[in-house]
Design a protein around this motif. Structure first.
Motif, PDB file in Angstrom:
ATOM      1  N   ASP A  77      33.764  45.282  37.490  1.00 49.40           N
ATOM      2  CA  ASP A  77      34.797  46.114  38.092  1.00 49.40           C
ATOM      3  C   ASP A  77      35.046  47.319  37.198  1.00 49.40           C
ATOM      4  O   ASP A  77      35.847  47.269  36.281  1.00 49.40           O
ATOM      5  CB  ASP A  77      36.072  45.304  38.269  1.00 49.40           C
ATOM      6  N   LYS A  79      36.499  50.081  37.692  1.00 48.50           N
ATOM      7  CA  LYS A  79      37.791  50.762  37.816  1.00 48.50           C
ATOM      8  C   LYS A  79      38.927  49.952  37.200  1.00 48.50           C
ATOM      9  O   LYS A  79      40.024  50.457  37.048  1.00 48.50           O
ATOM     10  CB  LYS A  79      38.095  51.016  39.293  1.00 48.50           C
ATOM     11  N   LYS A  80      38.661  48.704  36.861  1.00 47.68           N
ATOM     12  CA  LYS A  80      39.735  47.827  36.405  1.00 47.68           C
ATOM     13  C   LYS A  80      40.476  48.395  35.198  1.00 47.68           C
ATOM     14  O   LYS A  80      41.691  48.298  35.113  1.00 47.68           O
ATOM     15  CB  LYS A  80      39.192  46.447  36.081  1.00 47.68           C
ATOM     16  N   SER A 122      36.785  40.005  37.865  1.00 48.67           N
ATOM     17  CA  SER A 122      36.906  40.970  38.957  1.00 48.67           C
ATOM     18  C   SER A 122      36.673  40.321  40.313  1.00 48.67           C
ATOM     19  O   SER A 122      35.935  39.337  40.432  1.00 48.67           O
ATOM     20  CB  SER A 122      35.907  42.113  38.770  1.00 48.67           C
ATOM     21  N   SER A 124      35.099  41.914  42.570  1.00 49.80           N
ATOM     22  CA  SER A 124      33.740  42.331  42.922  1.00 49.80           C
ATOM     23  C   SER A 124      32.724  41.271  42.517  1.00 49.80           C
ATOM     24  O   SER A 124      31.764  41.005  43.244  1.00 49.80           O
ATOM     25  CB  SER A 124      33.399  43.674  42.280  1.00 49.80           C
ATOM     26  N   ARG A 134      26.147  43.482  46.507  1.00 51.56           N
ATOM     27  CA  ARG A 134      27.230  44.224  45.852  1.00 51.56           C
ATOM     28  C   ARG A 134      28.302  44.606  46.866  1.00 51.56           C
ATOM     29  O   ARG A 134      27.995  45.163  47.910  1.00 51.56           O
ATOM     30  CB  ARG A 134      26.689  45.499  45.196  1.00 51.56           C
ATOM     31  N   TRP A 135      29.533  44.300  46.524  1.00 51.67           N
ATOM     32  CA  TRP A 135      30.695  44.653  47.333  1.00 51.67           C
ATOM     33  C   TRP A 135      31.762  45.207  46.414  1.00 51.67           C
ATOM     34  O   TRP A 135      31.876  44.793  45.268  1.00 51.67           O
ATOM     35  CB  TRP A 135      31.290  43.399  47.979  1.00 51.67           C
ATOM     36  N   ASN A 136      32.618  46.054  46.950  1.00 50.14           N
ATOM     37  CA  ASN A 136      33.866  46.370  46.287  1.00 50.14           C
ATOM     38  C   ASN A 136      34.773  45.186  46.603  1.00 50.14           C
ATOM     39  O   ASN A 136      35.082  44.927  47.756  1.00 50.14           O
ATOM     40  CB  ASN A 136      34.447  47.676  46.840  1.00 50.14           C
ATOM     41  N   TRP A 138      37.908  44.634  46.210  1.00 50.05           N
ATOM     42  CA  TRP A 138      39.182  44.968  46.850  1.00 50.05           C
ATOM     43  C   TRP A 138      38.981  45.188  48.348  1.00 50.05           C
ATOM     44  O   TRP A 138      39.814  44.796  49.150  1.00 50.05           O
ATOM     45  CB  TRP A 138      39.797  46.198  46.178  1.00 50.05           C
ATOM     46  N   VAL A 139      37.876  45.793  48.719  1.00 52.52           N
ATOM     47  CA  VAL A 139      37.554  45.997  50.137  1.00 52.52           C
ATOM     48  C   VAL A 139      37.200  44.655  50.772  1.00 52.52           C
ATOM     49  O   VAL A 139      37.683  44.312  51.853  1.00 52.52           O
ATOM     50  CB  VAL A 139      36.395  47.010  50.308  1.00 52.52           C
ATOM     51  N   LYS A 144      42.095  46.814  50.064  1.00 53.04           N
ATOM     52  CA  LYS A 144      41.903  48.266  50.092  1.00 53.04           C
ATOM     53  C   LYS A 144      41.026  48.581  51.288  1.00 53.04           C
ATOM     54  O   LYS A 144      40.060  47.879  51.556  1.00 53.04           O
ATOM     55  CB  LYS A 144      41.211  48.695  48.792  1.00 53.04           C
ATOM     56  N   HIS A 146      38.195  50.496  53.291  1.00 48.62           N
ATOM     57  CA  HIS A 146      36.949  51.201  52.963  1.00 48.62           C
ATOM     58  C   HIS A 146      36.949  52.502  53.733  1.00 48.62           C
ATOM     59  O   HIS A 146      37.056  52.520  54.949  1.00 48.62           O
ATOM     60  CB  HIS A 146      35.750  50.344  53.354  1.00 48.62           C
TER      61      HIS A 146
END
Length: 150
Positions: A77, A79-80, A122, A124, A134-136, A138-139, A144, A146
């Motif tokens: 992650d 952005k964490k 995370s 993710s 691979r995924w976000n 949060w999405v 969150k 997308h």
């Protein structure tokens, strides 16, 4: 006889370009809308992209190695470390997601997340373990939206 390399001139021109011009270059080079970040960020990413397209990017082995190192450091992650603490769900929150007919429950902990009795740093990493891609996180868990490219 030497050939003239236009790349250094293109990189130098970024400093003199207007912000709308930088955003137009972003759309051309990345085929997406520019992020709402500051000018130095746009300049540095454009400079990298110009060089990447002209000289080639990182070797696939290097990308895999960097991803593995990043996973060790932050669970994937990126952005964490920049995330505000109050953006995290409250400790004890249960996130429920159905994937291919199986319900997955993730619990928010003080140190990150827990799924199937194992700690994760995370969402993710958990989404990747569930889906194999691979995924976000949060999405994937609906925290969150997308945003699709226009």
């Amino acid at each position: 006889m030497t050939t003239h390399d236009p790349i250094p001139a293109r990189l130098a021109a970024l400093k003199a370009s207007s912000t709308p011009d930088l955003k137009a270059q972003w759309r051309e080079l990345f085929d997406s809308e520019p992020p709402p970040f500051n000018r130095p960020y746009l300049e540095s990413r454009l400079a990298y992209r110009i060089q990447e397209l002209a000289y080639g990017g990182l070797k696939p082995e290097t990308v895999k190695r960097l991803e593995a190192l990043g996973e060790q450091l932050d669970g994937g992650d990126r952005k964490k470390s920049r995330m505000r603490a109050d953006a995290m769900p409250i400790v004890g929150t249960r996130l429920i997601r159905e994937w291919q007919g199986v319900e997955h429950v993730v619990t928010v902990t003080a140190d990150g997340f827990e799924w199937q009795g194992r700690p994760y740093k995370s969402l993710s990493a958990i989404a990747r373990a569930i889906t194999g891609t691979r995924w976000n996180g949060w999405v994937f868990f609906g925290l969150k939206n997308h945003r699709r490219r226009a």
